[in-house]
Design a protein around this motif. Structure first.
Motif, PDB file in Angstrom:
ATOM      1  N   THR A  75       0.807  -1.222   0.000  1.00  6.91           N
ATOM      2  CA  THR A  75       0.000   0.000   0.000  1.00  6.91           C
ATOM      3  C   THR A  75       0.841   1.273   0.000  1.00  6.91           C
ATOM      4  O   THR A  75       0.298   2.363  -0.194  1.00  6.91           O
ATOM      5  CB  THR A  75      -0.937   0.037   1.225  1.00  6.91           C
ATOM      6  OG1 THR A  75      -0.149  -0.069   2.419  1.00  6.91           O
ATOM      7  CG2 THR A  75      -1.934  -1.101   1.182  1.00  6.91           C
ATOM      8  N   THR A  76       2.154   1.159   0.209  1.00  8.99           N
ATOM      9  CA  THR A  76       3.041   2.326   0.257  1.00  8.99           C
ATOM     10  C   THR A  76       4.270   2.058  -0.608  1.00  8.99           C
ATOM     11  O   THR A  76       4.908   1.015  -0.469  1.00  8.99           O
ATOM     12  CB  THR A  76       3.503   2.608   1.704  1.00  8.99           C
ATOM     13  OG1 THR A  76       2.347   2.803   2.532  1.00  8.99           O
ATOM     14  CG2 THR A  76       4.374   3.854   1.768  1.00  8.99           C
ATOM     15  N   ALA A  77       4.583   2.992  -1.513  1.00  8.88           N
ATOM     16  CA  ALA A  77       5.812   2.860  -2.297  1.00  8.88           C
ATOM     17  C   ALA A  77       7.011   2.843  -1.351  1.00  8.88           C
ATOM     18  O   ALA A  77       7.074   3.628  -0.392  1.00  8.88           O
ATOM     19  CB  ALA A  77       5.941   4.029  -3.268  1.00  8.88           C
ATOM     20  N   LYS A  78       7.969   1.943  -1.604  1.00  8.27           N
ATOM     21  CA  LYS A  78       9.081   1.760  -0.670  1.00  8.27           C
ATOM     22  C   LYS A  78       9.802   3.061  -0.308  1.00  8.27           C
ATOM     23  O   LYS A  78      10.081   3.292   0.876  1.00  8.27           O
ATOM     24  CB  LYS A  78      10.076   0.745  -1.230  1.00  8.27           C
ATOM     25  CG  LYS A  78      11.231   0.459  -0.260  1.00  8.27           C
ATOM     26  CD  LYS A  78      12.095  -0.687  -0.730  1.00  8.27           C
ATOM     27  CE  LYS A  78      12.870  -0.356  -1.976  1.00  8.27           C
ATOM     28  NZ  LYS A  78      13.838  -1.423  -2.326  1.00  8.27           N
ATOM     29  N   PRO A  79      10.097   3.952  -1.278  1.00 10.99           N
ATOM     30  CA  PRO A  79      10.807   5.176  -0.894  1.00 10.99           C
ATOM     31  C   PRO A  79      10.007   6.119   0.003  1.00 10.99           C
ATOM     32  O   PRO A  79      10.561   7.075   0.543  1.00 10.99           O
ATOM     33  CB  PRO A  79      11.109   5.843  -2.242  1.00 10.99           C
ATOM     34  CG  PRO A  79      11.096   4.714  -3.224  1.00 10.99           C
ATOM     35  CD  PRO A  79      10.015   3.810  -2.739  1.00 10.99           C
ATOM     36  N   LEU A  80       8.696   5.846   0.163  1.00 13.91           N
ATOM     37  CA  LEU A  80       7.885   6.668   1.051  1.00 13.91           C
ATOM     38  C   LEU A  80       7.704   6.041   2.424  1.00 13.91           C
ATOM     39  O   LEU A  80       7.042   6.627   3.297  1.00 13.91           O
ATOM     40  CB  LEU A  80       6.513   6.941   0.420  1.00 13.91           C
ATOM     41  CG  LEU A  80       6.534   7.830  -0.827  1.00 13.91           C
ATOM     42  CD1 LEU A  80       5.126   8.010  -1.377  1.00 13.91           C
ATOM     43  CD2 LEU A  80       7.153   9.183  -0.524  1.00 13.91           C
ATOM     44  N   LEU A  81       8.288   4.866   2.644  1.00 15.94           N
ATOM     45  CA  LEU A  81       8.271   4.292   3.986  1.00 15.94           C
ATOM     46  C   LEU A  81       9.102   5.176   4.913  1.00 15.94           C
ATOM     47  O   LEU A  81      10.122   5.726   4.511  1.00 15.94           O
ATOM     48  CB  LEU A  81       8.831   2.866   3.964  1.00 15.94           C
ATOM     49  CG  LEU A  81       7.984   1.827   3.228  1.00 15.94           C
ATOM     50  CD1 LEU A  81       8.742   0.505   3.132  1.00 15.94           C
ATOM     51  CD2 LEU A  81       6.639   1.617   3.917  1.00 15.94           C
ATOM     52  N   PRO A  82       8.677   5.320   6.166  1.00 15.39           N
ATOM     53  CA  PRO A  82       9.363   6.265   7.050  1.00 15.39           C
ATOM     54  C   PRO A  82      10.574   5.653   7.747  1.00 15.39           C
ATOM     55  O   PRO A  82      10.567   4.490   8.157  1.00 15.39           O
ATOM     56  CB  PRO A  82       8.278   6.594   8.085  1.00 15.39           C
ATOM     57  CG  PRO A  82       7.458   5.339   8.163  1.00 15.39           C
ATOM     58  CD  PRO A  82       7.456   4.748   6.771  1.00 15.39           C
ATOM     59  N   VAL A  83      11.623   6.472   7.880  1.00 11.99           N
ATOM     60  CA  VAL A  83      12.724   6.170   8.800  1.00 11.99           C
ATOM     61  C   VAL A  83      12.956   7.420   9.642  1.00 11.99           C
ATOM     62  O   VAL A  83      13.106   8.516   9.103  1.00 11.99           O
ATOM     63  CB  VAL A  83      14.027   5.740   8.078  1.00 11.99           C
ATOM     64  CG1 VAL A  83      13.880   4.381   7.450  1.00 11.99           C
ATOM     65  CG2 VAL A  83      14.465   6.754   7.044  1.00 11.99           C
ATOM     66  N   VAL A 107      12.897   8.635   0.837  1.00 13.93           N
ATOM     67  CA  VAL A 107      13.320   9.492  -0.273  1.00 13.93           C
ATOM     68  C   VAL A 107      13.589  10.918   0.199  1.00 13.93           C
ATOM     69  O   VAL A 107      14.488  11.597  -0.315  1.00 13.93           O
ATOM     70  CB  VAL A 107      12.283   9.459  -1.417  1.00 13.93           C
ATOM     71  CG1 VAL A 107      10.977  10.130  -1.018  1.00 13.93           C
ATOM     72  CG2 VAL A 107      12.858  10.086  -2.679  1.00 13.93           C
ATOM     73  N   GLN A 108      12.846  11.397   1.191  1.00 11.24           N
ATOM     74  CA  GLN A 108      13.113  12.738   1.724  1.00 11.24           C
ATOM     75  C   GLN A 108      14.455  12.771   2.438  1.00 11.24           C
ATOM     76  O   GLN A 108      15.230  13.719   2.279  1.00 11.24           O
ATOM     77  CB  GLN A 108      12.001  13.170   2.677  1.00 11.24           C
ATOM     78  CG  GLN A 108      12.208  14.583   3.229  1.00 11.24           C
ATOM     79  CD  GLN A 108      11.044  15.066   4.065  1.00 11.24           C
ATOM     80  OE1 GLN A 108       9.942  14.509   4.007  1.00 11.24           O
ATOM     81  NE2 GLN A 108      11.263  16.095   4.865  1.00 11.24           N
ATOM     82  N   ARG A 109      14.748  11.739   3.220  1.00 10.69           N
ATOM     83  CA  ARG A 109      16.056  11.651   3.879  1.00 10.69           C
ATOM     84  C   ARG A 109      17.176  11.644   2.828  1.00 10.69           C
ATOM     85  O   ARG A 109      18.207  12.293   3.003  1.00 10.69           O
ATOM     86  CB  ARG A 109      16.142  10.373   4.716  1.00 10.69           C
ATOM     87  CG  ARG A 109      15.255  10.353   5.948  1.00 10.69           C
ATOM     88  CD  ARG A 109      15.923  11.019   7.098  1.00 10.69           C
ATOM     89  NE  ARG A 109      15.100  11.030   8.299  1.00 10.69           N
ATOM     90  CZ  ARG A 109      15.282  11.877   9.305  1.00 10.69           C
ATOM     91  NH1 ARG A 109      16.254  12.774   9.234  1.00 10.69           N
ATOM     92  NH2 ARG A 109      14.506  11.840  10.358  1.00 10.69           N
ATOM     93  N   LEU A 110      16.952  10.913   1.743  1.00 14.92           N
ATOM     94  CA  LEU A 110      17.958  10.825   0.688  1.00 14.92           C
ATOM     95  C   LEU A 110      18.244  12.194   0.073  1.00 14.92           C
ATOM     96  O   LEU A 110      19.404  12.597  -0.080  1.00 14.92           O
ATOM     97  CB  LEU A 110      17.502   9.844  -0.385  1.00 14.92           C
ATOM     98  CG  LEU A 110      18.360   9.733  -1.652  1.00 14.92           C
ATOM     99  CD1 LEU A 110      19.773   9.313  -1.303  1.00 14.92           C
ATOM    100  CD2 LEU A 110      17.727   8.754  -2.633  1.00 14.92           C
ATOM    101  N   VAL A 111      17.182  12.916  -0.274  1.00 17.28           N
ATOM    102  CA  VAL A 111      17.377  14.229  -0.890  1.00 17.28           C
ATOM    103  C   VAL A 111      18.052  15.183   0.092  1.00 17.28           C
ATOM    104  O   VAL A 111      18.921  15.977  -0.285  1.00 17.28           O
ATOM    105  CB  VAL A 111      16.036  14.797  -1.389  1.00 17.28           C
ATOM    106  CG1 VAL A 111      16.214  16.226  -1.900  1.00 17.28           C
ATOM    107  CG2 VAL A 111      15.465  13.918  -2.501  1.00 17.28           C
ATOM    108  N   GLU A 112      17.698  15.115   1.362  1.00 14.07           N
ATOM    109  CA  GLU A 112      18.345  15.959   2.371  1.00 14.07           C
ATOM    110  C   GLU A 112      19.833  15.635   2.476  1.00 14.07           C
ATOM    111  O   GLU A 112      20.665  16.538   2.645  1.00 14.07           O
ATOM    112  CB  GLU A 112      17.655  15.795   3.718  1.00 14.07           C
ATOM    113  CG  GLU A 112      16.271  16.430   3.764  1.00 14.07           C
ATOM    114  CD  GLU A 112      15.558  16.199   5.090  1.00 14.07           C
ATOM    115  OE1 GLU A 112      16.096  15.462   5.937  1.00 14.07           O
ATOM    116  OE2 GLU A 112      14.463  16.773   5.273  1.00 14.07           O
TER     117      GLU A 112
END
Length: 335
Positions: free
Chosen positions: A20-28, A34-39
């Protein structure tokens, strides 16, 4: 500078979480991967990022696309959605970014997070980020010459040539040159194991005068499966502890102990429980009478009467363990 994030894979190794959730949108640690990656990328460069292109499958849906664009906008860039309808390899995926391949381009595959303290030298032709590994035979590696320039890319070497593994993060000063090299692979049907590979384009560029350099990261963090993602969540919490606000002021913690580092999201309630270390409780989670360590509990889930470790619970999960009635005699051991 533009950023390209290939992320069209369906994340099958992360099921059921990616159903139900695209893997890069899973939270860490409270933010999508993906947000952590861009940061991480932005932290290595002083240049303004104009556009972030996300290469996705059309199956991800409009909600995912809107979420990705909002991630880009929150970081001061324009978000662009590009589709890879058929998985034809890394080179093909990047080429799907179209006119984002212009000027300075940073490419990072969305399985990868990294810890680094360096700055990008944007005057270099190209940079390939690496990390030293104990077993290079499982990775693509770079071989360096005496000037510390890359002289060869070697895929999963049987004999030792280098211990610098390619982590999936790249910088190119001339995005249009890269685009032409990727198109050359397609036009000439140059494939490896049925797919168009970025390393083939880089090898051709290297042989035609483009100088490649390596940037080594301090730590390479993977989010390829559940255990790796839980470990990465813990490492990010360690890294961000004291540098990033990890406990939201709207969280309610009653008769409980929080052992840092932990992320406690907005609207979380914790009652009569011990949480941590290395735990992320996402927005709206409710925990009572429980002990949770080294785990991720996603938004709006309920945990009650439970003891959880090295675990990952999805969104809106209800998990309750039944209290046990015990009658155990002297000198007994129950495991």
């Amino acid at each position: 500078m533009n950023i390209i994030i290939p992320m069209a894979g369906m994340g099958k190794r992360m099921r059921p979480h990616t159903l139900t959730t695209a893997k890069p949108l899973l939270p860490v640690a409270g933010k999508p991967i993906v947000q952590r990656l861009v940061e991480d990328i932005l932290a290595t460069s002083n240049e303004k990022v104009e556009e972030i292109a996300f290469i996705i499958s059309p199956a991800f849906g409009k909600e995912v696309e809107q979420h990705l664009c909002s991630v880009a906008e929150a970081l001061g860039a324009k978000g662009k959605i590009c589709y890879q309808e058929t998985p034809l390899g890394t080179a093909h995926a990047i080429l799907c970014a179209g006119d984002t391949l212009a000027g300075n381009v940073f490419i990072a595959f969305a399985d990868t997070l990294f810890k680094a303290t360096f700055s990008i030298d944007t005057e270099k032709d190209a940079i390939v980020w690496t990390q030293k590994v104990d077993d290079p035979s499982a990775f693509g590696v770079v071989k360096l010459n005496k000037k510390n320039e890359i002289e060869a890319f070697v895929e999963k070497p049987k004999d030792f040539v280098s211990d610098l593994a390619i982590i999936g993060v790249y910088y190119f000063r001339d995005g249009l040159r890269l685009q032409k090299e990727l198109q050359r692979l397609i036009d000439n049907d140059i494939k490896l194991k049925g797919e168009y590979q970025l390393t083939d384009a880089m090898e051709h560029m290297l042989n035609n005068g483009v100088k490649f350099y390596t940037g080594q990261v301090e730590e390479w963090l993977d989010c390829g499966n559940k255990d790796a993602t839980v470990y990465t969540n813990g490492r990010i919490l360690d890294i961000k502890h004291g540098k990033e606000e990890l406990i939201h002021p709207s969280a309610t913690i009653t008769d409980s102990v929080i052992i840092p580092p932990c992320y406690i999201g907005a609207g979380v309630t914790v009652t009569n429980s011990v949480i941590g270390p290395l735990v992320s409780l996402e927005k709206g989670v409710r925990v009572s009478d429980s002990r949770i360590t080294n785990s991720i509990v996603q938004a709006d889930s309920i945990v009650k009467n439970a003891c959880i470790d090295n675990s990952m619970l999805g969104k809106s999960v209800t998990y309750m363990e039944k209290p046990s009635e015990l009658s155990i005699g002297d000198f007994s051991t129950q495991q």
